[in-house]
Design a protein around this motif. Sequence first.
Motif, PDB file in Angstrom:
ATOM      1  N   SER A  14       0.846  -1.195   0.000  1.00  0.00           N
ATOM      2  CA  SER A  14       0.000   0.000   0.000  1.00  0.00           C
ATOM      3  C   SER A  14       0.880   1.243   0.000  1.00  0.00           C
ATOM      4  O   SER A  14       2.089   1.167   0.271  1.00  0.00           O
ATOM      5  CB  SER A  14      -0.873   0.042   1.260  1.00  0.00           C
ATOM      6  OG  SER A  14      -1.967  -0.815   1.139  1.00  0.00           O
ATOM      7  N   LYS A  59      -4.613   6.118   1.384  1.00  0.00           N
ATOM      8  CA  LYS A  59      -4.566   5.759   2.800  1.00  0.00           C
ATOM      9  C   LYS A  59      -3.804   6.826   3.574  1.00  0.00           C
ATOM     10  O   LYS A  59      -2.893   7.464   3.028  1.00  0.00           O
ATOM     11  CB  LYS A  59      -3.854   4.421   2.958  1.00  0.00           C
ATOM     12  CG  LYS A  59      -4.566   3.319   2.198  1.00  0.00           C
ATOM     13  CD  LYS A  59      -3.984   1.954   2.479  1.00  0.00           C
ATOM     14  CE  LYS A  59      -4.985   0.889   2.084  1.00  0.00           C
ATOM     15  NZ  LYS A  59      -4.728  -0.387   2.691  1.00  0.00           N
ATOM     16  N   CYS A  93      -4.634  -1.055   9.211  1.00  0.00           N
ATOM     17  CA  CYS A  93      -3.965  -1.456   7.972  1.00  0.00           C
ATOM     18  C   CYS A  93      -2.544  -1.882   8.320  1.00  0.00           C
ATOM     19  O   CYS A  93      -1.726  -1.081   8.777  1.00  0.00           O
ATOM     20  CB  CYS A  93      -3.930  -0.329   6.955  1.00  0.00           C
ATOM     21  SG  CYS A  93      -3.026  -0.822   5.478  1.00  0.00           S
ATOM     22  N   GLY A  94      -2.278  -3.158   8.084  1.00  0.00           N
ATOM     23  CA  GLY A  94      -0.970  -3.715   8.430  1.00  0.00           C
ATOM     24  C   GLY A  94       0.110  -3.375   7.428  1.00  0.00           C
ATOM     25  O   GLY A  94       1.303  -3.494   7.751  1.00  0.00           O
ATOM     26  N   ASN A  95      -0.270  -2.953   6.238  1.00  0.00           N
ATOM     27  CA  ASN A  95       0.743  -2.526   5.263  1.00  0.00           C
ATOM     28  C   ASN A  95       1.237  -1.122   5.600  1.00  0.00           C
ATOM     29  O   ASN A  95       2.453  -0.892   5.717  1.00  0.00           O
ATOM     30  CB  ASN A  95       0.163  -2.580   3.847  1.00  0.00           C
ATOM     31  CG  ASN A  95       0.255  -3.976   3.264  1.00  0.00           C
ATOM     32  OD1 ASN A  95       1.331  -4.559   3.233  1.00  0.00           O
ATOM     33  ND2 ASN A  95      -0.858  -4.515   2.830  1.00  0.00           N
ATOM     34  N   MET A 196      -8.463  -8.310  11.513  1.00  0.00           N
ATOM     35  CA  MET A 196      -9.276  -7.627  10.502  1.00  0.00           C
ATOM     36  C   MET A 196     -10.595  -8.390  10.365  1.00  0.00           C
ATOM     37  O   MET A 196     -10.558  -9.619  10.205  1.00  0.00           O
ATOM     38  CB  MET A 196      -8.528  -7.645   9.157  1.00  0.00           C
ATOM     39  CG  MET A 196      -9.276  -7.003   8.008  1.00  0.00           C
ATOM     40  SD  MET A 196      -9.391  -5.214   8.154  1.00  0.00           S
ATOM     41  CE  MET A 196      -7.717  -4.719   7.776  1.00  0.00           C
ATOM     42  N   LYS A 250     -14.107  -7.217   5.156  1.00  0.00           N
ATOM     43  CA  LYS A 250     -13.582  -7.564   3.840  1.00  0.00           C
ATOM     44  C   LYS A 250     -14.227  -8.885   3.423  1.00  0.00           C
ATOM     45  O   LYS A 250     -14.641  -9.681   4.280  1.00  0.00           O
ATOM     46  CB  LYS A 250     -12.060  -7.746   3.887  1.00  0.00           C
ATOM     47  CG  LYS A 250     -11.318  -6.639   4.602  1.00  0.00           C
ATOM     48  CD  LYS A 250     -11.365  -5.343   3.847  1.00  0.00           C
ATOM     49  CE  LYS A 250     -10.669  -4.248   4.637  1.00  0.00           C
ATOM     50  NZ  LYS A 250     -10.786  -2.943   3.993  1.00  0.00           N
ATOM     51  N   ILE A 269     -12.166  -5.414  -0.902  1.00  0.00           N
ATOM     52  CA  ILE A 269     -11.774  -4.600   0.264  1.00  0.00           C
ATOM     53  C   ILE A 269     -12.605  -3.330   0.475  1.00  0.00           C
ATOM     54  O   ILE A 269     -12.000  -2.289   0.803  1.00  0.00           O
ATOM     55  CB  ILE A 269     -10.273  -4.259   0.164  1.00  0.00           C
ATOM     56  CG1 ILE A 269      -9.927  -3.554  -1.159  1.00  0.00           C
ATOM     57  CG2 ILE A 269      -9.416  -5.484   0.376  1.00  0.00           C
ATOM     58  CD1 ILE A 269      -8.539  -2.937  -1.201  1.00  0.00           C
ATOM     59  N   HIS A 274      -8.755  -6.757  -4.166  1.00  0.00           N
ATOM     60  CA  HIS A 274      -7.361  -6.463  -3.802  1.00  0.00           C
ATOM     61  C   HIS A 274      -6.426  -7.027  -4.866  1.00  0.00           C
ATOM     62  O   HIS A 274      -6.640  -8.122  -5.372  1.00  0.00           O
ATOM     63  CB  HIS A 274      -7.058  -7.102  -2.443  1.00  0.00           C
ATOM     64  CG  HIS A 274      -5.940  -6.437  -1.691  1.00  0.00           C
ATOM     65  ND1 HIS A 274      -4.682  -6.284  -2.213  1.00  0.00           N
ATOM     66  CD2 HIS A 274      -5.905  -5.867  -0.458  1.00  0.00           C
ATOM     67  CE1 HIS A 274      -3.919  -5.667  -1.325  1.00  0.00           C
ATOM     68  NE2 HIS A 274      -4.640  -5.391  -0.252  1.00  0.00           N
ATOM     69  N   GLY A 278      -4.499  -7.881   1.978  1.00  0.00           N
ATOM     70  CA  GLY A 278      -4.030  -7.068   3.102  1.00  0.00           C
ATOM     71  C   GLY A 278      -3.327  -7.930   4.142  1.00  0.00           C
ATOM     72  O   GLY A 278      -3.523  -9.148   4.194  1.00  0.00           O
ATOM     73  N   VAL A 279      -2.536  -7.287   4.992  1.00  0.00           N
ATOM     74  CA  VAL A 279      -1.761  -8.038   6.000  1.00  0.00           C
ATOM     75  C   VAL A 279      -2.681  -8.725   7.003  1.00  0.00           C
ATOM     76  O   VAL A 279      -2.669  -9.953   7.155  1.00  0.00           O
ATOM     77  CB  VAL A 279      -0.814  -7.079   6.763  1.00  0.00           C
ATOM     78  CG1 VAL A 279      -0.104  -7.808   7.881  1.00  0.00           C
ATOM     79  CG2 VAL A 279       0.165  -6.435   5.816  1.00  0.00           C
ATOM     80  N   LEU A 280      -3.484  -7.921   7.689  1.00  0.00           N
ATOM     81  CA  LEU A 280      -4.344  -8.502   8.718  1.00  0.00           C
ATOM     82  C   LEU A 280      -5.502  -9.264   8.092  1.00  0.00           C
ATOM     83  O   LEU A 280      -6.010 -10.224   8.665  1.00  0.00           O
ATOM     84  CB  LEU A 280      -4.822  -7.401   9.675  1.00  0.00           C
ATOM     85  CG  LEU A 280      -3.660  -6.856  10.511  1.00  0.00           C
ATOM     86  CD1 LEU A 280      -3.954  -5.472  11.052  1.00  0.00           C
ATOM     87  CD2 LEU A 280      -3.310  -7.807  11.644  1.00  0.00           C
ATOM     88  N   GLY A 281      -5.867  -8.852   6.882  1.00  0.00           N
ATOM     89  CA  GLY A 281      -6.854  -9.619   6.120  1.00  0.00           C
ATOM     90  C   GLY A 281      -6.322 -11.024   5.867  1.00  0.00           C
ATOM     91  O   GLY A 281      -7.054 -12.023   5.988  1.00  0.00           O
TER      92      GLY A 281
END
Length: 350
Positions: A14, A59, A93-95, A196, A250, A269, A274, A278-281
């Motif tokens: 991201s 973001k 958001c983990g990114n 997430m 998500k 998302i 995506h 996503g990281v946590l996703g």
Amino acid sequence: MTSLPCALIRGGTSRGAYFHKADLPLEETERDALLLRAMGGPDPLQIDGIGGGHPLTSKVAVVAPSNETDTDIDYLFLQVDPTGQTVSDAQNCGNILAGVGVFALSEDLVSVEDPMTIVRVRMLNTGAICYLHMPTPGGELDLTGDTAIDGVPGTAAPILCNYLDIAGSACGALLPTGNPVDDIDGIRATCIDNGMPVVVMRADDLGIKGSEAPEELDANSALKERLEAIRLRAGPIMNLGDVAHKSVPKMCMVSPPSQGGLAMTRTFIPHVCHKTIGVLGAVSAATACMLPGTPANEIANVPEGMTKTVDIEHPQGSFRIQLTMDGEGHIKSAGVVRTARLLFRGQIYL
Ligand code: NQM
């Protein structure tokens, strides 16, 4: 002309604008209006701002030194809708989090160590904590290295992100409905939150293969309508309330792995597919794959052992996650590797 300090940083897959909390208005409506102006909405191209015209490049991170003793930095993530007028704090958001370590070090918000600095971050969206292992050889932040992550060209230094106790981050429980599977609109779905909120379903139950390109899925309006109907029903039962204007949950569709990973994924998302995941996703989707009784578990390739290193497959490759379980089979922590790049620091004009 009014301007304020801002950094543009790629965090994982991201890209976002990073601000000091102290530079932004305290009042949320005023803050959000400023951020919409900075990013360039409402406009799909975000031509009048620094957003990139996609949720992954629209973001914002709001960063401040932490007042708590167990963390160094407070991080609030804000998703700016490129086409709409909304700024949402409903998710982490983990990114972008990987870039928070870069911002904290380059703005001298934490003291640096040699050869590595652990930046302890509190994610204000959910209260969860993550330890970022930042590369600081010789006491200097050095983001060059030979680690590649799928979805980003080239290589950079690895940033190990170690999440502690993220289950139920936004929904109050790992399985907020109490079940590994619920019937939502005739589809077998796992409502899960391991960092997430995600609704995990089998791709074949939704009539797709699960290996389609994101562009093909974005063009499938029947699928998108179906997913949105499920999502709107999932929100309240996941303790998220009305999610019509929220970026969670998500919607993740899993199919059997094609490269020896845990499972293949395609994730909305929630209204755009995506490009990766996503990281946590990914942590939530991986967790759903591991739980007995879930539709995802039927097709997943789950390794044995208390520490499980798994690759979640996505449209551009895969994403490695390490999940550590406790004696009762609950997930204690999750580790992921990201990279980041400081693109610029300067003033944004409003
Ligand atoms: O799941 C996309 C991303 C994200 C969020 C999204 C993220 C995460 O790829 O932790 O990183 O799901 O909106 O940056």
